[in-house]
Scaffold this motif. Structure first.
Motif, PDB file in Angstrom:
ATOM      1  N   LEU A  12      -7.864 -31.998  60.942  1.00 43.92           N
ATOM      2  CA  LEU A  12      -6.921 -31.476  62.133  1.00 43.92           C
ATOM      3  C   LEU A  12      -8.285 -31.827  63.314  1.00 43.92           C
ATOM      4  O   LEU A  12      -7.611 -31.672  64.520  1.00 43.92           O
ATOM      5  N   ASP A  13      -9.428 -31.447  62.981  1.00 40.52           N
ATOM      6  CA  ASP A  13     -10.407 -31.567  63.781  1.00 40.52           C
ATOM      7  C   ASP A  13     -10.918 -32.792  64.291  1.00 40.52           C
ATOM      8  O   ASP A  13     -11.922 -32.986  65.017  1.00 40.52           O
ATOM      9  N   GLY A  14     -10.374 -33.694  63.825  1.00 40.94           N
ATOM     10  CA  GLY A  14     -10.788 -35.148  63.910  1.00 40.94           C
ATOM     11  C   GLY A  14     -11.755 -35.886  62.998  1.00 40.94           C
ATOM     12  O   GLY A  14     -12.343 -36.916  63.339  1.00 40.94           O
ATOM     13  N   LYS A  15     -12.264 -35.237  61.966  1.00 37.33           N
ATOM     14  CA  LYS A  15     -13.178 -35.732  61.185  1.00 37.33           C
ATOM     15  C   LYS A  15     -12.626 -36.610  60.421  1.00 37.33           C
ATOM     16  O   LYS A  15     -11.608 -36.257  59.584  1.00 37.33           O
ATOM     17  N   PRO A  16     -13.140 -37.864  60.063  1.00 40.34           N
ATOM     18  CA  PRO A  16     -12.646 -39.137  59.104  1.00 40.34           C
ATOM     19  C   PRO A  16     -12.462 -38.369  57.587  1.00 40.34           C
ATOM     20  O   PRO A  16     -13.535 -37.755  57.184  1.00 40.34           O
ATOM     21  N   VAL A  17     -11.510 -38.733  56.975  1.00 37.44           N
ATOM     22  CA  VAL A  17     -11.584 -38.391  55.588  1.00 37.44           C
ATOM     23  C   VAL A  17     -11.499 -39.664  54.488  1.00 37.44           C
ATOM     24  O   VAL A  17     -10.856 -40.532  54.566  1.00 37.44           O
ATOM     25  N   PRO A  18     -12.689 -40.035  54.250  1.00 37.84           N
ATOM     26  CA  PRO A  18     -13.136 -41.313  53.566  1.00 37.84           C
ATOM     27  C   PRO A  18     -12.615 -41.052  52.190  1.00 37.84           C
ATOM     28  O   PRO A  18     -12.294 -40.019  51.381  1.00 37.84           O
ATOM     29  N   GLY A  19     -12.404 -42.346  51.397  1.00 39.30           N
ATOM     30  CA  GLY A  19     -11.863 -42.263  50.080  1.00 39.30           C
ATOM     31  C   GLY A  19     -10.664 -42.339  49.584  1.00 39.30           C
ATOM     32  O   GLY A  19     -10.138 -42.274  48.295  1.00 39.30           O
ATOM     33  N   LEU A  20      -9.798 -41.801  50.457  1.00 39.04           N
ATOM     34  CA  LEU A  20      -8.363 -41.686  50.162  1.00 39.04           C
ATOM     35  C   LEU A  20      -7.752 -43.042  49.770  1.00 39.04           C
ATOM     36  O   LEU A  20      -8.060 -44.112  50.506  1.00 39.04           O
ATOM     37  N   GLY A  21      -6.774 -42.925  48.957  1.00 36.38           N
ATOM     38  CA  GLY A  21      -6.234 -44.212  48.406  1.00 36.38           C
ATOM     39  C   GLY A  21      -4.619 -43.978  48.029  1.00 36.38           C
ATOM     40  O   GLY A  21      -4.220 -42.929  48.076  1.00 36.38           O
ATOM     41  N   CYS A  22      -3.779 -44.994  47.919  1.00 30.02           N
ATOM     42  CA  CYS A  22      -2.611 -45.057  47.448  1.00 30.02           C
ATOM     43  C   CYS A  22      -2.471 -44.247  45.899  1.00 30.02           C
ATOM     44  O   CYS A  22      -2.201 -44.933  45.068  1.00 30.02           O
ATOM     45  N   ASP A  23      -2.755 -43.119  45.785  1.00 35.38           N
ATOM     46  CA  ASP A  23      -2.883 -42.412  44.432  1.00 35.38           C
ATOM     47  C   ASP A  23      -1.888 -41.275  44.392  1.00 35.38           C
ATOM     48  O   ASP A  23      -1.909 -40.371  45.062  1.00 35.38           O
ATOM     49  N   PRO A  24      -0.695 -41.238  43.417  1.00 32.12           N
ATOM     50  CA  PRO A  24       0.248 -40.267  43.405  1.00 32.12           C
ATOM     51  C   PRO A  24      -0.409 -38.899  42.987  1.00 32.12           C
ATOM     52  O   PRO A  24       0.155 -37.865  43.147  1.00 32.12           O
ATOM     53  N   ALA A  25      -1.579 -39.074  42.389  1.00 27.44           N
ATOM     54  CA  ALA A  25      -2.271 -37.736  41.879  1.00 27.44           C
ATOM     55  C   ALA A  25      -3.298 -37.294  42.993  1.00 27.44           C
ATOM     56  O   ALA A  25      -3.817 -36.313  42.927  1.00 27.44           O
ATOM     57  N   GLY A  26      -3.326 -38.059  44.230  1.00 30.09           N
ATOM     58  CA  GLY A  26      -4.293 -37.678  45.204  1.00 30.09           C
ATOM     59  C   GLY A  26      -3.763 -36.484  46.117  1.00 30.09           C
ATOM     60  O   GLY A  26      -2.497 -36.204  45.936  1.00 30.09           O
ATOM     61  N   PRO A  27      -4.528 -36.173  47.105  1.00 26.83           N
ATOM     62  CA  PRO A  27      -3.792 -35.147  48.120  1.00 26.83           C
ATOM     63  C   PRO A  27      -2.859 -35.779  49.197  1.00 26.83           C
ATOM     64  O   PRO A  27      -2.625 -36.962  49.071  1.00 26.83           O
ATOM     65  N   LEU A  28      -1.954 -34.765  49.328  1.00 21.91           N
ATOM     66  CA  LEU A  28      -0.543 -35.364  49.767  1.00 21.91           C
ATOM     67  C   LEU A  28      -0.725 -35.721  51.368  1.00 21.91           C
ATOM     68  O   LEU A  28      -1.595 -35.134  51.992  1.00 21.91           O
ATOM     69  N   VAL A  29      -0.454 -36.875  51.593  1.00 20.95           N
ATOM     70  CA  VAL A  29      -0.504 -37.486  53.019  1.00 20.95           C
ATOM     71  C   VAL A  29       0.878 -38.391  53.251  1.00 20.95           C
ATOM     72  O   VAL A  29       0.983 -39.256  52.378  1.00 20.95           O
ATOM     73  N   ALA A  30       1.573 -37.918  53.953  1.00 20.95           N
ATOM     74  CA  ALA A  30       2.772 -38.631  54.470  1.00 20.95           C
ATOM     75  C   ALA A  30       2.854 -38.518  55.848  1.00 20.95           C
ATOM     76  O   ALA A  30       2.562 -37.838  56.461  1.00 20.95           O
ATOM     77  N   GLU A  31       3.887 -39.560  56.230  1.00 23.79           N
ATOM     78  CA  GLU A  31       4.254 -39.523  57.820  1.00 23.79           C
ATOM     79  C   GLU A  31       5.708 -39.734  57.934  1.00 23.79           C
ATOM     80  O   GLU A  31       6.410 -40.458  57.335  1.00 23.79           O
ATOM     81  N   VAL A  32       6.190 -38.992  58.853  1.00 19.61           N
ATOM     82  CA  VAL A  32       7.550 -39.054  59.224  1.00 19.61           C
ATOM     83  C   VAL A  32       7.647 -40.211  60.277  1.00 19.61           C
ATOM     84  O   VAL A  32       7.144 -40.440  61.354  1.00 19.61           O
ATOM     85  N   ILE A  33       8.354 -41.336  59.717  1.00 21.29           N
ATOM     86  CA  ILE A  33       8.536 -42.627  60.656  1.00 21.29           C
ATOM     87  C   ILE A  33       9.557 -42.928  61.362  1.00 21.29           C
ATOM     88  O   ILE A  33       9.990 -43.662  62.325  1.00 21.29           O
ATOM     89  N   LYS A  34      10.843 -41.716  61.162  1.00 23.25           N
ATOM     90  CA  LYS A  34      11.955 -41.772  61.863  1.00 23.25           C
ATOM     91  C   LYS A  34      12.630 -40.326  61.797  1.00 23.25           C
ATOM     92  O   LYS A  34      12.861 -39.922  60.544  1.00 23.25           O
ATOM     93  N   THR A  35      13.038 -39.932  62.826  1.00 18.52           N
ATOM     94  CA  THR A  35      14.093 -38.707  62.883  1.00 18.52           C
ATOM     95  C   THR A  35      15.237 -38.762  63.458  1.00 18.52           C
ATOM     96  O   THR A  35      15.709 -39.542  64.577  1.00 18.52           O
ATOM     97  N   THR A  36      16.218 -38.462  62.594  1.00 20.69           N
ATOM     98  CA  THR A  36      17.697 -38.597  63.046  1.00 20.69           C
ATOM     99  C   THR A  36      18.547 -37.225  63.099  1.00 20.69           C
ATOM    100  O   THR A  36      18.016 -36.338  62.222  1.00 20.69           O
ATOM    101  N   SER A  37      19.311 -37.057  63.970  1.00 20.84           N
ATOM    102  CA  SER A  37      20.179 -35.713  63.846  1.00 20.84           C
ATOM    103  C   SER A  37      21.332 -35.862  63.728  1.00 20.84           C
ATOM    104  O   SER A  37      22.273 -36.591  64.389  1.00 20.84           O
ATOM    105  N   ASP A  38      21.969 -35.179  62.808  1.00 17.29           N
ATOM    106  CA  ASP A  38      23.498 -35.605  62.369  1.00 17.29           C
ATOM    107  C   ASP A  38      24.072 -34.112  62.706  1.00 17.29           C
ATOM    108  O   ASP A  38      23.840 -33.191  62.087  1.00 17.29           O
ATOM    109  N   PRO A  39      25.347 -33.978  63.382  1.00 19.89           N
ATOM    110  CA  PRO A  39      25.975 -33.004  63.536  1.00 19.89           C
ATOM    111  C   PRO A  39      26.408 -32.211  62.592  1.00 19.89           C
ATOM    112  O   PRO A  39      26.673 -30.652  62.777  1.00 19.89           O
ATOM    113  N   TYR A  40      26.502 -32.783  61.436  1.00 18.98           N
ATOM    114  CA  TYR A  40      26.950 -32.123  60.088  1.00 18.98           C
ATOM    115  C   TYR A  40      25.882 -31.828  59.182  1.00 18.98           C
ATOM    116  O   TYR A  40      25.881 -30.619  58.447  1.00 18.98           O
ATOM    117  N   VAL A  41      25.061 -32.709  58.937  1.00 17.60           N
ATOM    118  CA  VAL A  41      24.010 -32.554  57.987  1.00 17.60           C
ATOM    119  C   VAL A  41      22.703 -31.901  58.478  1.00 17.60           C
ATOM    120  O   VAL A  41      21.826 -30.977  57.844  1.00 17.60           O
TER     121      VAL A  41
END
Length: 720
Positions: free
Chosen positions: A309-338
């Motif tokens: 969060l303070d801008g320091k690079p995090v090296p060594g991360l890969g696409c590993d299901p057992a690794g630390p969680l990193v996900a990104e919201v690519i789209k947000t929608t609002s539904d009046p019912y859901v």
């Protein structure tokens, strides 16, 4: 088809074995890119039918119809939202990201590019390539994203496959070559590597030996394809062997082709007739094989830059299901019912229902998007398909899912472990350059407007909200007219708030055209303490950008020292309100040189009012000037439109400063243009340059408004 070329197998059929839920190598994320009308959504429907997700009659296995898949896009001209459709082929899950085809919705296009590991460019055989498609190809090339091209609408009466192929090669470069040649009007495909004919004319897909005439017609294109594959091969001896006349084994060529496609060095072209029918649709089986065999898995695609969060690079991360969680919201929608639904791409780790995650991001405070640094509990996970949300037990690295009711997360935010929060570097968002002034249609709408706008802005990072304190207008900065219409439509249909467009007011300024002396007299006696304050001031203009100066030349105490700041305060207050048309006064010097006071009735407020009256009196003696803001404008266009752009800028009272050549046959035109003349330039430039032009603007200075325009502003102000 790569597998067909290996083994002369049949069609793709149904889904086959299910992909493993925690194996990134069994996932492909493919974004479909192309202009509106090229056939992206129809192509997705055909792929859904080919893999058994929907029936040929247009009904999903759970009873949902095909029209339910794209209902949102149908209502919004079929192409204004990023949508996801997962299919399964031979044990590989393919997340198809269907992107908008309008330049106004380039934010969703870039979100699709961020979430994908490969891009499929959809080109109509009847309409060719537009400027937006060319620009997006260049964006993909800049990050070495693997790409393929599918030419659709082969059965259209104006279709010309060869012309469309030539247009692709001209626009996209020499590394673009066909794998198949269409036969007739969607009758079949001729495999250039296998030299086999895949016949669709009978309503079923059949493989057979092509006739001598077809073999002869494919010879030139087959040679171009083989040479292109060999040039990208890691085996340097292959070219020498080929030039020496050696027949290169088809399996070797296919292996090299798949590697070249996966690393973005070679771009195969396919042909398709995507209109769903009662039997197999031409090109779908071949397209599925390209996506599963040629496109890279998330394991092979580079990770985005990730920091603390303070801008320091995090090296060594890969696409590993057992690794630390990193996900990104690519789209947000609002539904009046859901409620709010967040579409999320998981880059590392595994997302599970009910887990607590940290939400961080996203650096767009200037557009009305607050920065986030909070913990939230994840709700149910689902795999989206149109209106359908199919439950998921987990979403592992490399996959895409939808999350319901994340109250704080917005598009572009990062989800990570709450104990070790991380941040995915945000992708570049285009600057909205079309201002649209709006107001609530009724008092009831006004009461709900603030919350409705907050929800709408959370969905759309390309939308900027501006409450202009000077003009007292609510301004929505949009990407274009279609974008503005969609935003207003969403406010009405999703949020239940009706707003209407109003004429945009540009923030002008006022100043004095010469020196003037005036007296401000505030003398009132109403019984008891009255008001008594008299001040004499001289007003003179200063050079542009000098601001405001207040000079005290009082001698002999005619105005007591404690009331001199009161005069200045009153002058400043009147400057904010204006003296001509209600715009702030700038670049003047006010000198207080004389005045009178009363031992009992003089006060701070009395001298403030006297200062205001004195400035208004001075304005009556020397008519003020109206100043308009002038922007520095940079326009990037294809060379063929430079003349039209320069002529247009001149017609807008602009001064063209010069031009600079830019790589790729483009020119950068720099000019100074009054803001009053470019409020709709985002629309006009797009029309003038056929969608290829872009521009940026930055405030430069204020200049006097021409007299005839100033008179109109003055008349409007008086009328109001």
């Amino acid at each position: 088809m790569l597998v067909a070329d290996r083994s002369a197998g049949g069609g793709s059929g149904a889904a086959g074995r299910a992909p493993a839920a925690d194996r990134p190598d069994s996932v492909r994320n493919v974004v479909l890119v192309g202009h509106s009308g090229a056939g992206k959504t129809t192509l997705v429907e055909a792929l859904l039918a080919e893999t058994g997700v929907i029936q040929r009659t247009g009904r999903v296995e759970d009873g949902t119809t095909v029209s339910d898949y794209d209902e949102v896009e149908v209502r919004q001209q079929r192409s204004v939202n990023l949508t996801v459709a997962p299919v399964v082929h031979n044990g590989i899950k393919i997340n198809l990201l269907d992107t908008p085809g309008y330049a106004d919705f380039v934010g969703d296009l870039r979100a699709g590019l961020r979430a994908a590991d490969a891009a499929l460019f959809v080109v109509s055989a009847a309409e060719g390539i537009d400027g937006l498609t060319r620009m997006l190809w260049e964006e993909c090339a800049a990050v070495s994203m693997p790409r393929a091209v599918v030419i659709t609408k082969i059965d259209h009466q104006r279709a010309d496959f060869e012309e469309a192929l030539t247009a692709c090669q001209d626009a996209f470069g020499d590394a673009v070559a066909p794998l198949y040649l269409p036969v007739g009007r969607c009758e079949g495909l001729l495999g250039l590597l296998s030299q086999r004919l895949y016949d669709y004319s009978s309503g079923t897909r059949q493989e057979r030996e092509p006739g001598p005439d077809l073999l002869a017609s494919m010879e030139e294109q087959r040679g171009v394809l083989i040479e292109g594959i060999i040039q990208e091969s890691e085996d340097e001896s292959l070219m020498d062997r080929y030039l020496a006349g050696e027949a290169i084994d088809t399996k070797v060529l296919i292996d090299d082709l798949e590697k070249a496609v996966a690393r973005g060095g070679f771009h195969p072209v396919l042909a398709a007739c995507a209109a769903p029918g009662s039997g197999p649709v031409m090109g779908m089986a071949e397209l599925l094989e390209i996506m599963t065999q040629g496109f890279p898995s998330p394991l092979e695609h580079p990770m985005p830059e990730i920091t603390t969060l303070d801008g320091k690079p995090v090296p060594g991360l890969g696409c590993d299901p057992a690794g630390p969680l990193v996900a990104e919201v690519i789209k947000t929608t609002s539904d009046p019912y859901v409620g709010r639904i967040s579409l999320v791409r998981v880059f590392s780790g595994t997302l599970r229902p009910d887990m607590v995650v940290h939400v961080s991001g996203h650096g767009l405070a200037d557009r009305g998007h607050e920065d986030h640094d909070v913990d939230e509990r994840v709700g149910a996970l689902s795999s989206p398909l149109g209106k359908q949300q199919r439950p998921m037990a987990k979403c592992a690295a490399g996959d895409i899912c939808a999350i319901g009711k994340l109250a704080r997360a917005e598009t572009g935010d990062t989800l990570s472990d709450k104990d070790s929060p991380l941040l995915v570097t945000a992708w570049t968002m285009p600057e909205p350059l079309l201002p649209v002034a709006v107001r609530a249609r009724s008092k009831a709408d006004e009461d709900k407007l603030s919350q409705a706008l907050s929800r709408t802005v959370a969905e759309d990072p390309t939308l900027r909200l501006d409450m202009n304190a000077e003009t007292r207008q609510l301004v929505l900065w949009c990407m274009g007219e279609a974008h503005a219409d969609v935003v207003l439509d969403r406010l009405a249909k999703r949020q239940g708030v009706e707003v209407e467009k109003v004429p945009l007011r540009v923030a002008l300024r006022e100043t004095f055209g010469g020196k003037a002396r005036a007296m401000g007299r505030n003398v009132k006696q109403t019984g008891g303490h009255g008001q008594y304050a008299i001040c004499h001031i001289e007003v003179e203009p200063l050079p542009s950008g000098s601001g405001f100066e207040f000079v005290d030349k009082i001698v002999g105490g005619v105005v007591p020292r404690q009331f001199i700041p009161s005069v200045e305060k009153g002058v400043r207050a009147q400057m904010e309100r204006g003296v001509l048309a209600g715009y702030p006064v700038v670049d003047i010097r006010v000198t207080l040189y004389d005045g009178k006071a009363h031992s009992v009735d003089s006060s701070d407020m009395a001298f403030q009012i006297a200062g205001q009256l004195a400035l208004k009196e001075a304005a009556a003696k020397v008519p003020p000037l109206l100043l308009e803001p002038v922007d520095e404008v940079s326009v990037l266009v294809d060379d063929s439109y430079v003349g039209a752009v320069m002529s247009d800028l001149s017609s807008r009272r602009g001064r063209v400063l010069g031009t600079e050549p830019v790589a790729g046959g483009r020119t950068l035109v720099k000019a100074e243009v009054p803001e009053l003349e470019i409020t709709r330039y985002a629309i006009d430039l797009r029309s003038m340059s056929h969608g290829t032009g872009t521009f940026s603007r930055a405030f430069l200075r204020y200049e006097p408004l021409p007299a005839h325009l100033a008179d109109k502003v003055r008349e409007n102000a008086e009328a109001e």
